[in-house]
Each structure stands twice: as C-alpha cells, then as structure tokens.
Scaffold this motif. Structure first.
Motif, mmCIF file in Angstrom:
data_model
loop_
_atom_site.group_PDB
_atom_site.id
_atom_site.type_symbol
_atom_site.label_atom_id
_atom_site.label_comp_id
_atom_site.label_asym_id
_atom_site.label_seq_id
_atom_site.Cartn_x
_atom_site.Cartn_y
_atom_site.Cartn_z
ATOM 1 N N VAL A 33 0.861 -1.187 0.000
ATOM 2 C CA VAL A 33 0.000 0.000 0.000
ATOM 3 C C VAL A 33 0.894 1.232 0.000
ATOM 4 C CG1 VAL A 33 -1.782 1.266 1.248
ATOM 5 C CG2 VAL A 33 -1.811 -1.225 1.254
ATOM 6 N N ASN A 34 0.576 2.177 -0.889
ATOM 7 C CA ASN A 34 1.343 3.411 -1.000
ATOM 8 C C ASN A 34 0.358 4.573 -1.109
ATOM 9 O OD1 ASN A 34 3.133 5.447 -1.497
ATOM 10 N ND2 ASN A 34 3.930 4.596 -3.398
ATOM 11 N N HIS A 35 -0.092 5.090 0.026
ATOM 12 C CA HIS A 35 -1.036 6.193 0.125
ATOM 13 C C HIS A 35 -2.337 5.873 -0.617
ATOM 14 C CE1 HIS A 35 -2.307 10.122 1.252
ATOM 15 N NE2 HIS A 35 -2.352 10.578 0.010
ATOM 16 N N LYS A 36 -2.580 6.465 -1.784
ATOM 17 C CA LYS A 36 -3.827 6.266 -2.524
ATOM 18 C C LYS A 36 -3.757 5.085 -3.494
ATOM 19 C CE LYS A 36 -5.194 11.104 -2.501
ATOM 20 N NZ LYS A 36 -5.583 12.258 -3.329
ATOM 21 N N TRP A 37 -2.614 4.452 -3.567
ATOM 22 C CA TRP A 37 -2.405 3.362 -4.521
ATOM 23 C C TRP A 37 -2.135 2.049 -3.805
ATOM 24 C CZ3 TRP A 37 -2.894 3.967 -9.764
ATOM 25 C CH2 TRP A 37 -2.970 5.280 -10.235
ATOM 26 N N ILE A 38 -2.548 0.957 -4.446
ATOM 27 C CA ILE A 38 -2.290 -0.383 -3.906
ATOM 28 C C ILE A 38 -1.632 -1.218 -5.008
ATOM 29 C CG2 ILE A 38 -3.333 -2.497 -3.027
ATOM 30 C CD1 ILE A 38 -5.442 -0.860 -1.683
ATOM 31 N N TYR A 39 -0.504 -1.847 -4.650
ATOM 32 C CA TYR A 39 0.199 -2.739 -5.564
ATOM 33 C C TYR A 39 -0.427 -4.112 -5.395
ATOM 34 C CZ TYR A 39 4.155 -4.772 -8.090
ATOM 35 O OH TYR A 39 4.949 -5.424 -8.997
ATOM 36 N N VAL A 40 -0.943 -4.678 -6.483
ATOM 37 C CA VAL A 40 -1.700 -5.923 -6.396
ATOM 38 C C VAL A 40 -1.124 -7.011 -7.297
ATOM 39 C CG1 VAL A 40 -3.864 -4.739 -5.822
ATOM 40 C CG2 VAL A 40 -3.327 -5.212 -8.204
ATOM 41 N N SER A 41 -1.479 -8.224 -6.959
ATOM 42 C CA SER A 41 -1.192 -9.390 -7.771
ATOM 43 C C SER A 41 -2.542 -9.989 -8.157
ATOM 44 C CB SER A 41 -0.373 -10.392 -6.969
ATOM 45 O OG SER A 41 -0.230 -11.589 -7.689
ATOM 46 N N TYR A 42 -2.643 -10.488 -9.375
ATOM 47 C CA TYR A 42 -3.906 -11.071 -9.837
ATOM 48 C C TYR A 42 -3.628 -11.977 -11.027
ATOM 49 C CZ TYR A 42 -3.446 -7.556 -13.486
ATOM 50 O OH TYR A 42 -2.958 -6.799 -14.511
ATOM 51 N N PHE A 43 -4.619 -12.735 -11.413
ATOM 52 C CA PHE A 43 -4.507 -13.577 -12.596
ATOM 53 C C PHE A 43 -5.267 -12.890 -13.721
ATOM 54 C CE2 PHE A 43 -3.382 -16.497 -9.294
ATOM 55 C CZ PHE A 43 -2.342 -17.202 -9.870
ATOM 56 N N SER A 44 -4.564 -12.583 -14.789
ATOM 57 C CA SER A 44 -5.127 -11.822 -15.897
ATOM 58 C C SER A 44 -6.404 -12.476 -16.430
ATOM 59 C CB SER A 44 -4.109 -11.710 -17.030
ATOM 60 O OG SER A 44 -4.693 -11.125 -18.165
ATOM 61 N N PRO A 45 -7.468 -11.688 -16.622
ATOM 62 C CA PRO A 45 -8.691 -12.253 -17.193
ATOM 63 C C PRO A 45 -8.514 -12.629 -18.665
ATOM 64 C CG PRO A 45 -8.932 -9.878 -16.840
ATOM 65 C CD PRO A 45 -7.608 -10.281 -16.264
ATOM 66 N N ILE A 46 -7.454 -12.158 -19.294
ATOM 67 C CA ILE A 46 -7.213 -12.448 -20.712
ATOM 68 C C ILE A 46 -6.576 -13.825 -20.903
ATOM 69 C CG2 ILE A 46 -5.947 -11.725 -22.781
ATOM 70 C CD1 ILE A 46 -6.211 -8.820 -21.633
ATOM 71 N N ASP A 47 -5.468 -14.080 -20.187
ATOM 72 C CA ASP A 47 -4.738 -15.337 -20.404
ATOM 73 C C ASP A 47 -4.529 -16.161 -19.129
ATOM 74 O OD1 ASP A 47 -2.849 -13.792 -19.108
ATOM 75 O OD2 ASP A 47 -1.537 -13.593 -20.852
#
Length: 112
Positions: A74-88
């Motif tokens: 978490v960086n103030h107004k931003w969040i660094y996330v990990s996810y599985f791409s809905p494309i591939d």
C-alpha cells in the motif's frame, strides 16, 4: 547403429491439455499460498491496472467489476496488487487506486 535407435523406447511428450492442466494446478497453488499471507480485495468498478503508482503511467490492462486481487503493498492512494489476468489467466502485478477496491463480502452461514 541407426537400427539400434529403432529399438530404444520413444519419449512420450505431454499433450497440450496435460500441460494446460498442470499450469492451472500450479497457478492455483501459487494463488492459495499468496492469499494465505496477504489480504485480498474485490474491484468495485472497472479499473485500470497501472505500471506505476501515477495516473499518467502505462495501463497494463483493465479489470472487470468484482474481480479479485491480492494486496502486496500500500502506497497512500495506490495499492500494488497481484492477480490472474482475465485475458490469459497468467499472474500479473500492477498498481490500482485504493478507492476502486472493496473488502470481500463475507458469506453468512445459515443455521440448520
């Protein structure tokens, strides 16, 4: 010598389906391990995943509403996330504005 090669057993290669199944299983394990130690959120609207925590940075992709992401930082107004791409369905990381994420809704268990 050439004839001797004909007697050796041939290597059996994995089928495309077997490889895809193995990849899905491994990413499932990766996702489970990541969620064990990290908090996850749900997108509250269609949102852009950015390469940096700035509005004018490169857009990696757009995630749909109710898409699950795992918080890495978490960086103030931003969040660094990990996810599985809905494309591939491959793992990705990027920055999303905090205001576009909701905490997951808990499922209430009924009494029997």
């Amino acid at each position: 010598m050439g004839e001797a090669r004909n007697w050796l057993p041939k290597t059996e290669y994995a089928t495309k389906q077997e490889v895809e199944t193995l990849i899905k299983e491994q990413f499932g394990i990766y996702e489970k391990k990541l969620k064990e130690g990290k908090e996850f959120r749900i997108t509250s609207r269609v949102c852009k995943v950015m390469s940096k925590s700035r509005l004018k940075s490169f857009v990696i992709e757009k995630l749909p509403v109710d898409f699950e992401v795992t918080i890495l930082q978490v960086n103030h107004k931003w969040i660094y996330v990990s996810y599985f791409s809905p494309i591939d369905n491959l793992p990705q990381t990027g920055w999303i504005m905090k205001k576009y994420l909701d905490k997951p809704k808990m499922i209430k268990k009924g009494r029997h």
